[in-house]
Design a protein around this motif. Sequence first.
Motif, PDB file in Angstrom:
ATOM      1  N   PHE B  25       0.847  -1.187   0.000  1.00 24.01           N
ATOM      2  CA  PHE B  25       0.000   0.000   0.000  1.00 24.01           C
ATOM      3  C   PHE B  25       0.884   1.239   0.000  1.00 24.01           C
ATOM      4  CE2 PHE B  25      -3.131  -2.918   2.079  1.00 24.01           C
ATOM      5  CZ  PHE B  25      -4.073  -2.859   1.069  1.00 24.01           C
ATOM      6  N   LEU B  26       0.494   2.218  -0.802  1.00 24.74           N
ATOM      7  CA  LEU B  26       1.240   3.471  -0.862  1.00 24.74           C
ATOM      8  C   LEU B  26       0.393   4.577  -0.240  1.00 24.74           C
ATOM      9  CD1 LEU B  26       2.483   3.068  -4.537  1.00 24.74           C
ATOM     10  CD2 LEU B  26       3.755   2.608  -2.445  1.00 24.74           C
ATOM     11  N   MET B  27       0.959   5.207   0.776  1.00 16.15           N
ATOM     12  CA  MET B  27       0.252   6.277   1.456  1.00 16.15           C
ATOM     13  C   MET B  27       0.943   7.600   1.143  1.00 16.15           C
ATOM     14  SD  MET B  27       0.012   4.148   5.020  1.00 16.15           S
ATOM     15  CE  MET B  27      -0.547   5.520   5.999  1.00 16.15           C
ATOM     16  N   PRO B  28       0.328   8.723   1.491  1.00 11.08           N
ATOM     17  CA  PRO B  28       0.973  10.013   1.215  1.00 11.08           C
ATOM     18  C   PRO B  28       2.415  10.032   1.729  1.00 11.08           C
ATOM     19  CG  PRO B  28      -1.257  10.391   1.971  1.00 11.08           C
ATOM     20  CD  PRO B  28      -1.013   8.909   2.077  1.00 11.08           C
ATOM     21  N   GLY B  29       3.310  10.475   0.887  1.00 14.32           N
ATOM     22  CA  GLY B  29       4.719  10.523   1.254  1.00 14.32           C
ATOM     23  C   GLY B  29       5.508   9.348   0.711  1.00 14.32           C
ATOM     24  N   ASP B  30       4.806   8.286   0.318  1.00 19.77           N
ATOM     25  CA  ASP B  30       5.515   7.117  -0.216  1.00 19.77           C
ATOM     26  C   ASP B  30       5.900   7.345  -1.669  1.00 19.77           C
ATOM     27  OD1 ASP B  30       5.431   5.682   2.106  1.00 19.77           O
ATOM     28  OD2 ASP B  30       3.520   4.702   1.649  1.00 19.77           O
ATOM     29  N   ALA B  31       7.116   6.948  -1.981  1.00 17.23           N
ATOM     30  CA  ALA B  31       7.586   7.050  -3.353  1.00 17.23           C
ATOM     31  C   ALA B  31       7.324   5.728  -4.052  1.00 17.23           C
ATOM     32  CB  ALA B  31       9.071   7.366  -3.376  1.00 17.23           C
ATOM     33  N   CYS B  32       6.985   5.782  -5.322  1.00 18.68           N
ATOM     34  CA  CYS B  32       6.862   4.544  -6.066  1.00 18.68           C
ATOM     35  C   CYS B  32       7.652   4.673  -7.359  1.00 18.68           C
ATOM     36  CB  CYS B  32       5.416   4.149  -6.303  1.00 18.68           C
ATOM     37  SG  CYS B  32       4.507   5.154  -7.437  1.00 18.68           S
ATOM     38  N   ASP B  33       8.790   4.064  -7.326  1.00 23.55           N
ATOM     39  CA  ASP B  33       9.657   4.079  -8.484  1.00 23.55           C
ATOM     40  C   ASP B  33       9.196   2.964  -9.414  1.00 23.55           C
ATOM     41  OD1 ASP B  33      11.617   4.302 -10.292  1.00 23.55           O
ATOM     42  OD2 ASP B  33      13.257   4.277  -8.851  1.00 23.55           O
ATOM     43  N   LEU B  34       8.843   3.312 -10.603  1.00 25.04           N
ATOM     44  CA  LEU B  34       8.370   2.290 -11.529  1.00 25.04           C
ATOM     45  C   LEU B  34       9.536   1.634 -12.251  1.00 25.04           C
ATOM     46  CD1 LEU B  34       5.173   3.883 -12.985  1.00 25.04           C
ATOM     47  CD2 LEU B  34       5.359   1.699 -11.844  1.00 25.04           C
ATOM     48  N   HIS B  35      10.713   2.248 -12.193  1.00 24.67           N
ATOM     49  CA  HIS B  35      11.881   1.687 -12.867  1.00 24.67           C
ATOM     50  C   HIS B  35      11.563   1.413 -14.332  1.00 24.67           C
ATOM     51  CE1 HIS B  35      13.244   1.191  -8.799  1.00 24.67           C
ATOM     52  NE2 HIS B  35      12.312   0.325  -8.533  1.00 24.67           N
ATOM     53  N   VAL B  36      10.702   2.213 -14.884  1.00 22.12           N
ATOM     54  CA  VAL B  36      10.230   1.927 -16.234  1.00 22.12           C
ATOM     55  C   VAL B  36      11.398   1.857 -17.226  1.00 22.12           C
ATOM     56  CG1 VAL B  36       8.837   2.761 -18.129  1.00 22.12           C
ATOM     57  CG2 VAL B  36       8.020   3.005 -15.786  1.00 22.12           C
ATOM     58  N   LYS B  37      12.302   2.773 -17.073  1.00 18.34           N
ATOM     59  CA  LYS B  37      13.410   2.836 -18.015  1.00 18.34           C
ATOM     60  C   LYS B  37      14.307   1.603 -17.913  1.00 18.34           C
ATOM     61  CE  LYS B  37      12.744   6.706 -20.166  1.00 18.34           C
ATOM     62  NZ  LYS B  37      11.668   7.227 -19.333  1.00 18.34           N
ATOM     63  N   LEU B  38      14.446   1.127 -16.698  1.00 18.24           N
ATOM     64  CA  LEU B  38      15.394   0.037 -16.492  1.00 18.24           C
ATOM     65  C   LEU B  38      14.843  -1.305 -16.954  1.00 18.24           C
ATOM     66  CD1 LEU B  38      17.124   0.502 -13.034  1.00 18.24           C
ATOM     67  CD2 LEU B  38      18.196   0.101 -15.249  1.00 18.24           C
ATOM     68  N   LEU B  39      13.551  -1.448 -16.842  1.00 17.87           N
ATOM     69  CA  LEU B  39      13.002  -2.786 -17.041  1.00 17.87           C
ATOM     70  C   LEU B  39      12.524  -3.007 -18.453  1.00 17.87           C
ATOM     71  CD1 LEU B  39      10.992  -3.114 -13.782  1.00 17.87           C
ATOM     72  CD2 LEU B  39      13.364  -3.655 -14.279  1.00 17.87           C
ATOM     73  N   ALA B  40      12.702  -4.184 -18.915  1.00 19.50           N
ATOM     74  CA  ALA B  40      12.161  -4.540 -20.213  1.00 19.50           C
ATOM     75  C   ALA B  40      10.645  -4.561 -20.130  1.00 19.50           C
ATOM     76  CB  ALA B  40      12.686  -5.901 -20.640  1.00 19.50           C
ATOM     77  N   GLU B  41      10.153  -5.061 -19.038  1.00 23.72           N
ATOM     78  CA  GLU B  41       8.715  -5.168 -18.857  1.00 23.72           C
ATOM     79  C   GLU B  41       8.395  -5.088 -17.374  1.00 23.72           C
ATOM     80  OE1 GLU B  41       5.489  -8.261 -20.691  1.00 23.72           O
ATOM     81  OE2 GLU B  41       7.551  -8.393 -21.347  1.00 23.72           O
ATOM     82  N   MET B  42       7.263  -4.533 -17.068  1.00 23.28           N
ATOM     83  CA  MET B  42       6.873  -4.419 -15.667  1.00 23.28           C
ATOM     84  C   MET B  42       6.322  -5.758 -15.207  1.00 23.28           C
ATOM     85  SD  MET B  42       6.909  -1.923 -13.514  1.00 23.28           S
ATOM     86  CE  MET B  42       6.203  -1.428 -11.938  1.00 23.28           C
ATOM     87  N   ASP B  43       6.675  -6.163 -14.003  1.00 24.92           N
ATOM     88  CA  ASP B  43       6.170  -7.441 -13.510  1.00 24.92           C
ATOM     89  C   ASP B  43       4.955  -7.263 -12.619  1.00 24.92           C
ATOM     90  OD1 ASP B  43       7.457  -6.249 -11.457  1.00 24.92           O
ATOM     91  OD2 ASP B  43       8.375  -8.069 -10.684  1.00 24.92           O
ATOM     92  N   HIS B  44       4.539  -6.026 -12.423  1.00 22.81           N
ATOM     93  CA  HIS B  44       3.319  -5.792 -11.657  1.00 22.81           C
ATOM     94  C   HIS B  44       2.766  -4.417 -12.018  1.00 22.81           C
ATOM     95  CE1 HIS B  44       6.361  -3.762  -9.233  1.00 22.81           C
ATOM     96  NE2 HIS B  44       5.402  -3.053  -8.713  1.00 22.81           N
ATOM     97  N   SER B  45       1.653  -4.058 -11.409  1.00 19.09           N
ATOM     98  CA  SER B  45       1.007  -2.798 -11.758  1.00 19.09           C
ATOM     99  C   SER B  45       0.808  -1.946 -10.507  1.00 19.09           C
ATOM    100  CB  SER B  45      -0.354  -3.064 -12.393  1.00 19.09           C
ATOM    101  OG  SER B  45      -0.258  -4.080 -13.361  1.00 19.09           O
ATOM    102  N   ILE B  46       0.521  -0.693 -10.733  1.00 17.66           N
ATOM    103  CA  ILE B  46       0.217   0.221  -9.637  1.00 17.66           C
ATOM    104  C   ILE B  46      -1.087   0.913  -9.960  1.00 17.66           C
ATOM    105  CG2 ILE B  46       0.961   2.279  -8.395  1.00 17.66           C
ATOM    106  CD1 ILE B  46       3.757   1.457  -8.659  1.00 17.66           C
ATOM    107  N   GLN B  47      -1.871   1.114  -8.910  1.00 16.12           N
ATOM    108  CA  GLN B  47      -3.217   1.617  -9.116  1.00 16.12           C
ATOM    109  C   GLN B  47      -3.600   2.500  -7.933  1.00 16.12           C
ATOM    110  OE1 GLN B  47      -6.245  -1.399  -8.789  1.00 16.12           O
ATOM    111  NE2 GLN B  47      -7.406  -0.553 -10.505  1.00 16.12           N
ATOM    112  N   ALA B  48      -4.331   3.570  -8.215  1.00 16.44           N
ATOM    113  CA  ALA B  48      -4.837   4.394  -7.121  1.00 16.44           C
ATOM    114  C   ALA B  48      -6.064   3.724  -6.526  1.00 16.44           C
ATOM    115  CB  ALA B  48      -5.191   5.784  -7.619  1.00 16.44           C
ATOM    116  N   ILE B  49      -6.181   3.765  -5.218  1.00 15.92           N
ATOM    117  CA  ILE B  49      -7.335   3.174  -4.543  1.00 15.92           C
ATOM    118  C   ILE B  49      -8.390   4.239  -4.293  1.00 15.92           C
ATOM    119  CG2 ILE B  49      -8.105   2.104  -2.393  1.00 15.92           C
ATOM    120  CD1 ILE B  49      -5.436   0.718  -2.243  1.00 15.92           C
ATOM    121  N   THR B  50      -7.921   5.434  -3.978  1.00 17.72           N
ATOM    122  CA  THR B  50      -8.818   6.577  -3.793  1.00 17.72           C
ATOM    123  C   THR B  50      -8.415   7.637  -4.814  1.00 17.72           C
ATOM    124  OG1 THR B  50      -7.350   7.774  -2.309  1.00 17.72           O
ATOM    125  CG2 THR B  50      -8.779   6.128  -1.313  1.00 17.72           C
ATOM    126  N   PRO B  51      -9.235   8.644  -4.996  1.00 24.42           N
ATOM    127  CA  PRO B  51      -8.731   9.801  -5.746  1.00 24.42           C
ATOM    128  C   PRO B  51      -7.425  10.247  -5.100  1.00 24.42           C
ATOM    129  CG  PRO B  51     -11.071  10.061  -5.285  1.00 24.42           C
ATOM    130  CD  PRO B  51     -10.621   8.809  -4.573  1.00 24.42           C
TER     131      PRO B  51
END
Lengths: 192, 192
Positions: B25-51
Motif C-alpha cells: 500500500f502506498l500512502m501520502p509521502g511514499d515514493a513509487c519508483d516504476l523503474h520503467v526505463k530500467l526494465l524490459a517489462e513491468m512485472d506488476h502494476s500500480i493503481q490508485a485506490i482513492t482519488p
Amino acid sequence: MFVVLEGWACRYKILPTGTRQIMAFLMPGDACDLHVKLLAEMDHSIQAITPASVAIVSKNDMAALMQQHPNIAAAMYSAQLVDEGVMRAWIVSMGRRSSTERVAHLICELYLRARNIGLTGNGEFPLPLSQLVLADALGMTPVHINRVLKNLRLTGAMALKRGGVTLLDPVKLVQIAGFDENYLHRRLRQLP
Amino acid sequence: MFVVLEGWACRYKILPTGTRQIMAFLMPGDACDLHVKLLAEMDHSIQAITPASVAIVSKNDMAALMQQHPNIAAAMYSAQLVDEGVMRAWIVSMGRRSSTERVAHLICELYLRARNIGLTGNGEFPLPLSQLVLADALGMTPVHINRVLKNLRLTGAMALKRGGVTLLDPVKLVQIAGFDENYLHRRLRQLP
DNA sequence: CGGCACATTGATACCGATCAATCGGGGTGG
DNA sequence: CCACCCCGATTGATCGGTATCAATGTGCCG
C-alpha cells in the motif's frame, strides 16, 4: 556488508510461537546488507544453510567502490531491483497460489537464479535445502511439502532428491507454477 | 519516479486465474519508483485506490537532488529500507500467521505508518480500503475477512467501518498480531 | 426511486495442518 | 568394522480453518 561467495544462506524470522518463516534465499553472488549501523535493532536474522564462504566489505570501501565505478553502482542497484522483485513474487505466491503452485514457482525461481550464476547442468541443479527448510520458506508443513513433492514427481514435472533437483518437464513445471520470468530477466537484460 | 501526495494507491499483480494479490500500500509521502526505463517489462502494476494526487520527479531532477543534498539521498535510502522491511513482514504474515493475526498485523502496520505522517487521531485513523481490497492484500476471501473483522469487533480489539478504523484496545491488537514494530521504527529513529 | 457496489450471514466442501508412527541413510563411537 | 543413533523423509488417519456457493441486507449515488 556481506557477499556470499559459496554455499547458501537465508533470511528468516522466528515468531513468538516458535514457528519460523524464511523470507529469502541467498546464493553465491548475492549481497546481504545487514544495515547494522543504520538500524536500532535487527528485525530478522540471517543464517547459513550450508557451509559457506562470505566476503566482508566495509562501508567505506563500498562507498569508494561505488563512487569510482559507476557501473558497479548500477549493478548493485539492479541487483537490488531483482531482490525486490523476488520478494514481491514471494508475497504473490504465499497469498494466491496453492501449495503445489508455490513449490513449483520456487523451484523455477531458484533454477533461473542458479542458471544465472552457472550452477545448472542439463535440466538439474544442486539444491541443498531440506524439506523442513522448504516448508519454512513456503509457509507450509514438512509433511505436506513431502506429499506435494511426491505428486510433482508422479506427475513427471520435477524430482527432488537430497541435494539436488531434476526438472523432468520444465514446460509443465512453468505451467503449474504460473511462472512469469520477467522479474528475474532484469539481471540478464542489464548485462550487455 | 512518483511520490504520492494525497490519497492511497497499491502495487498489485493479477494472476492468470484472475485472482489479484496486492503487494504494497502506498500512502501520502511514499515514493513509487516504476523503474520503467530500467526494465524490459513491468512485472506488476500500480493503481490508485482513492482519488489521489501524485508528484512526478524526472530521473535527472532526482539524480541532481540526491547529489546536491546528501541528507535527501540518505532519507530516500532509509525509506527504501523501511519498504523492504514491510515486504518481509508481509511475507512472514502470509506464511505463518492465521487470518485473524494477519488482519491485526496489517492494521497495526497501517496505523503506525499513518501516525508517522500525522493522519491519526485519538486511536483511530482513516482507512479507505474496502473489504475486497483488504482480502486481496492478505490473501484471503472477502467473506472470510468479513467474519474476521466481526470477531475482532466482538473481542473489543478494533472496529472497522467504511473509511476508518478505531483501535478499541491497542494492546490487545498488538498481542493478537504478534506485532514487532522494529521494522517501522527505523524511520522514526532516523529523524534526528 | 432504482440500481449498484459493498457488507453480512448461512451451509457445505476441501485443502492443508496436526498427530502419530515407521523408514532410511549417513555419521559416530565403541 | 559394525552397531547404534539421530535427523530427515515418508506415509496414514483425523481435525480444523478457509474457500466456496448462495442469498440477503444496506448505504450511496445518479
